[in-house]
Write an enzyme that holds these catalytic residues in place. Sequence first.
Site, PDB file in Angstrom:
ATOM      1  CG  ASP A 186      -1.806   1.215   1.253  1.00  0.00           C
ATOM      2  OD1 ASP A 186      -2.802   1.191   0.511  1.00  0.00           O
ATOM      3  OD2 ASP A 186      -1.515   2.210   1.972  1.00  0.00           O
ATOM      4  CE1 TYR A 202       0.439   7.910   2.574  1.00  0.00           C
ATOM      5  CE2 TYR A 202       0.905   5.662   1.937  1.00  0.00           C
ATOM      6  CZ  TYR A 202       0.041   6.597   2.462  1.00  0.00           C
ATOM      7  OH  TYR A 202      -1.196   6.208   2.879  1.00  0.00           O
ATOM      8  CE  LYS A 240      -3.769   4.643   0.225  1.00  0.00           C
ATOM      9  NZ  LYS A 240      -2.413   4.551   0.780  1.00  0.00           N
ATOM     10  CG  HIS A 245      -4.604   9.724   0.005  1.00  0.00           C
ATOM     11  ND1 HIS A 245      -3.257   9.581  -0.226  1.00  0.00           N
ATOM     12  CD2 HIS A 245      -4.808   9.294   1.265  1.00  0.00           C
ATOM     13  CE1 HIS A 245      -2.675   9.098   0.855  1.00  0.00           C
ATOM     14  NE2 HIS A 245      -3.598   8.916   1.780  1.00  0.00           N
TER      15      HIS A 245
HETATM   16  N1  NDP Z   1      -5.554   6.264   3.340  1.00  0.00           N
HETATM   17  C1  NDP Z   1      -5.044   6.988   4.314  1.00  0.00           C
HETATM   18  O1  NDP Z   1      -5.390   8.166   4.506  1.00  0.00           O
HETATM   19  C2  NDP Z   1      -4.046   6.386   5.229  1.00  0.00           C
HETATM   20  C3  NDP Z   1      -3.430   5.213   4.874  1.00  0.00           C
HETATM   21  N2  NDP Z   1      -2.477   4.660   5.697  1.00  0.00           N
HETATM   22  C4  NDP Z   1      -1.850   3.397   5.257  1.00  0.00           C
HETATM   23  O2  NDP Z   1      -1.943   2.449   6.323  1.00  0.00           O
HETATM   24  C5  NDP Z   1      -0.645   2.054   6.724  1.00  0.00           C
HETATM   25  C6  NDP Z   1      -0.612   1.675   8.188  1.00  0.00           C
HETATM   26  O3  NDP Z   1      -1.013   2.712   9.023  1.00  0.00           O
HETATM   27  P1  NDP Z   1      -0.005   3.562   9.922  1.00  0.00           P
HETATM   28  O4  NDP Z   1      -0.739   4.781  10.318  1.00  0.00           O
HETATM   29  O5  NDP Z   1       1.282   3.694   9.220  1.00  0.00           O
HETATM   30  O6  NDP Z   1       0.221   2.771  11.237  1.00  0.00           O
HETATM   31  P2  NDP Z   1       0.093   1.304  11.865  1.00  0.00           P
HETATM   32  O7  NDP Z   1      -1.123   1.288  12.717  1.00  0.00           O
HETATM   33  O8  NDP Z   1       0.287   0.268  10.863  1.00  0.00           O
HETATM   34  O9  NDP Z   1       1.292   1.350  12.890  1.00  0.00           O
HETATM   35  C7  NDP Z   1       2.612   1.429  12.518  1.00  0.00           C
HETATM   36  C8  NDP Z   1       3.453   1.227  13.756  1.00  0.00           C
HETATM   37  O10 NDP Z   1       3.184  -0.058  14.311  1.00  0.00           O
HETATM   38  C9  NDP Z   1       4.391  -0.735  14.585  1.00  0.00           C
HETATM   39  N3  NDP Z   1       4.112  -2.158  14.412  1.00  0.00           N
HETATM   40  C10 NDP Z   1       3.769  -2.823  13.272  1.00  0.00           C
HETATM   41  N4  NDP Z   1       3.567  -4.119  13.532  1.00  0.00           N
HETATM   42  C11 NDP Z   1       3.778  -4.301  14.867  1.00  0.00           C
HETATM   43  C12 NDP Z   1       3.734  -5.427  15.732  1.00  0.00           C
HETATM   44  N5  NDP Z   1       3.423  -6.643  15.292  1.00  0.00           N
HETATM   45  N6  NDP Z   1       4.018  -5.235  17.047  1.00  0.00           N
HETATM   46  C13 NDP Z   1       4.328  -4.002  17.518  1.00  0.00           C
HETATM   47  N7  NDP Z   1       4.400  -2.891  16.746  1.00  0.00           N
HETATM   48  C14 NDP Z   1       4.126  -3.044  15.425  1.00  0.00           C
HETATM   49  C15 NDP Z   1       5.397  -0.184  13.610  1.00  0.00           C
HETATM   50  O11 NDP Z   1       6.696  -0.220  14.155  1.00  0.00           O
HETATM   51  P3  NDP Z   1       7.885  -1.134  13.509  1.00  0.00           P
HETATM   52  O12 NDP Z   1       8.254  -0.514  12.204  1.00  0.00           O
HETATM   53  O13 NDP Z   1       8.952  -1.038  14.538  1.00  0.00           O
HETATM   54  O14 NDP Z   1       7.322  -2.512  13.368  1.00  0.00           O
HETATM   55  C16 NDP Z   1       4.921   1.282  13.462  1.00  0.00           C
HETATM   56  O15 NDP Z   1       5.504   2.098  14.441  1.00  0.00           O
HETATM   57  C17 NDP Z   1       0.226   3.240   6.323  1.00  0.00           C
HETATM   58  O16 NDP Z   1       1.583   2.959   6.357  1.00  0.00           O
HETATM   59  C18 NDP Z   1      -0.366   3.568   4.976  1.00  0.00           C
HETATM   60  O17 NDP Z   1       0.101   2.663   4.007  1.00  0.00           O
HETATM   61  C19 NDP Z   1      -2.183   5.240   6.908  1.00  0.00           C
HETATM   62  C20 NDP Z   1      -2.762   6.417   7.288  1.00  0.00           C
HETATM   63  C21 NDP Z   1      -3.741   7.091   6.486  1.00  0.00           C
HETATM   64  O1  LIG Z   2      -2.253   8.164   4.067  1.00  0.00           O
HETATM   65  C1  LIG Z   2      -1.895   9.006   4.837  1.00  0.00           C
HETATM   66  O2  LIG Z   2      -0.851   8.913   5.605  1.00  0.00           O
HETATM   67  C2  LIG Z   2      -0.662  10.185   6.143  1.00  0.00           C
HETATM   68  C3  LIG Z   2       0.276  10.148   7.222  1.00  0.00           C
HETATM   69  O3  LIG Z   2       1.548  10.001   6.635  1.00  0.00           O
HETATM   70  C4  LIG Z   2      -2.018  10.743   6.292  1.00  0.00           C
HETATM   71  O4  LIG Z   2      -2.082  12.092   6.309  1.00  0.00           O
HETATM   72  C5  LIG Z   2      -2.559  10.287   5.032  1.00  0.00           C
HETATM   73  O5  LIG Z   2      -3.903  10.226   4.970  1.00  0.00           O
END
Ligand code: NDP
Ligand SMILES: O=C1O[C@H](CO)[C@@H](O)[C@@H]1O
Length: 325
Positions: A53, A58, A87, A118
């Site tokens: 994703d 990003y 996106k 997005h």
């Molecule tokens: N459409 C949108 O607007 C959005 C889309 N997204 C998408 O969703 C994805 C995920 O959401 P995001 O907000 O990044 O956060 P997540 O909820 O996936 O959390 C990420 C954190 O969780 C930790 N983590 C992952 N797996 C574990 C585990 N098994 N145990 C403990 N810690 C863990 C990671 O650390 P570590 O690296 O140390 O494992 C990192 O710090 C984004 O990266 C993006 O691709 C996100 C936000 C908005």
């Molecule tokens: O997808 C997304 O990720 C960001 C955070 O990096 C958030 O603003 C956005 O919707």
Amino acid sequence: MLHPRNTEVFFTLNNGVRMPALGLGTAAEPPKTLPPTKQAVKAAVKAGYRLIDTAWAYGTEPYIGEALKELFEEGVVKREDLFITTKVWPTHWDLVEKSLEESLKSLGVEYVDLLLQHWPVCFERVSDPNGVNGIARNPTSSDGKPLLNKKGDHKETWRQIESLYLKKDPRIRAVGVSNFPSEYLDDLLKTAKVVPAVNQVELHPQFSQLKLRETCKNHHIILESYSPMGANGAALTELSIVQELVKKYDASPGAVLISYHVRQGVVTVPLSQNPKNIAANVELVPLTQQDIDALNKNGEEHIVRYRDEQFAYPVPGFREGHERA
Ligand SMILES: NC(=O)C1=CN([C@@H]2O[C@H](COP(=O)(O)OP(=O)(O)OC[C@H]3O[C@@H](n4cnc5c(N)ncnc54)[C@H](OP(=O)(O)O)[C@@H]3O)[C@@H](O)[C@H]2O)C=CC1
Ligand SMILES: O=C1O[C@H](CO)[C@@H](O)[C@@H]1O
């Protein structure tokens, strides 16, 4: 009892395309840096992940591109084995094709499997040498407030996306939206020629979005959960209700949080740059309906949104019943 791993589960979209239930999130941000995304993608694909994703916004697409090139050269997977989502960011609300072209170029692939709008908002385009491809990702006015384009129409983005899809553009296999509350989905569907295949939203045991689940189910829209761990810091792994299930099943908190989605037919894309967590999230925990109901109840009664974007506050339904994380 034998059960599959989360990476072996697929869901079928409303146009027949199969989408993996578990993918790797790549919205890396400080203190994490962007380049480690390359190794994370390689580790995830080697661990069985087939969904990546990403998004124009990003800044990780070039690193994903490097990872893909090496994975293809090493013969680990072929392009058609993977499902890549990108996106269109609100700066490009009226420039969908340009956004898609830039993403494909950075990723070094000829098509994406899923193109999402997005957010249902429009930003002004402001030059910024430190932005994404020279454009400020989150433009702000002099008072620090989000610089929304007040004349913009978020439905124009969907019109452009569906027009590419309807003319069978080979660069996209399926199309969808992200961050659309029920109110906006209902409104979009009044005029849409294509029903979005996916709605990617924040979804987890502190924000279970039962009303949106019903709307999406009624229209055969697959829900996709972002921030399944509670974003940076992974606060959800510490939640007492999650910890109880960790003990009950002798599982890891990551596996419980991911299985909560997969067992409900929801796709999810945890971000991790740690190979141990990438591997842990693959294990499917056989949560019962009772476990899932309890997690969903928690997410209705104690709502916390971890990605609380100020620019989305004007979107109806976005802030309903929320506390700040
Ligand atoms: N459409 C949108 O607007 C959005 C889309 N997204 C998408 O969703 C994805 C995920 O959401 P995001 O907000 O990044 O956060 P997540 O909820 O996936 O959390 C990420 C954190 O969780 C930790 N983590 C992952 N797996 C574990 C585990 N098994 N145990 C403990 N810690 C863990 C990671 O650390 P570590 O690296 O140390 O494992 C990192 O710090 C984004 O990266 C993006 O691709 C996100 C936000 C908005
Ligand atoms: O997808 C997304 O990720 C960001 C955070 O990096 C958030 O603003 C956005 O919707």
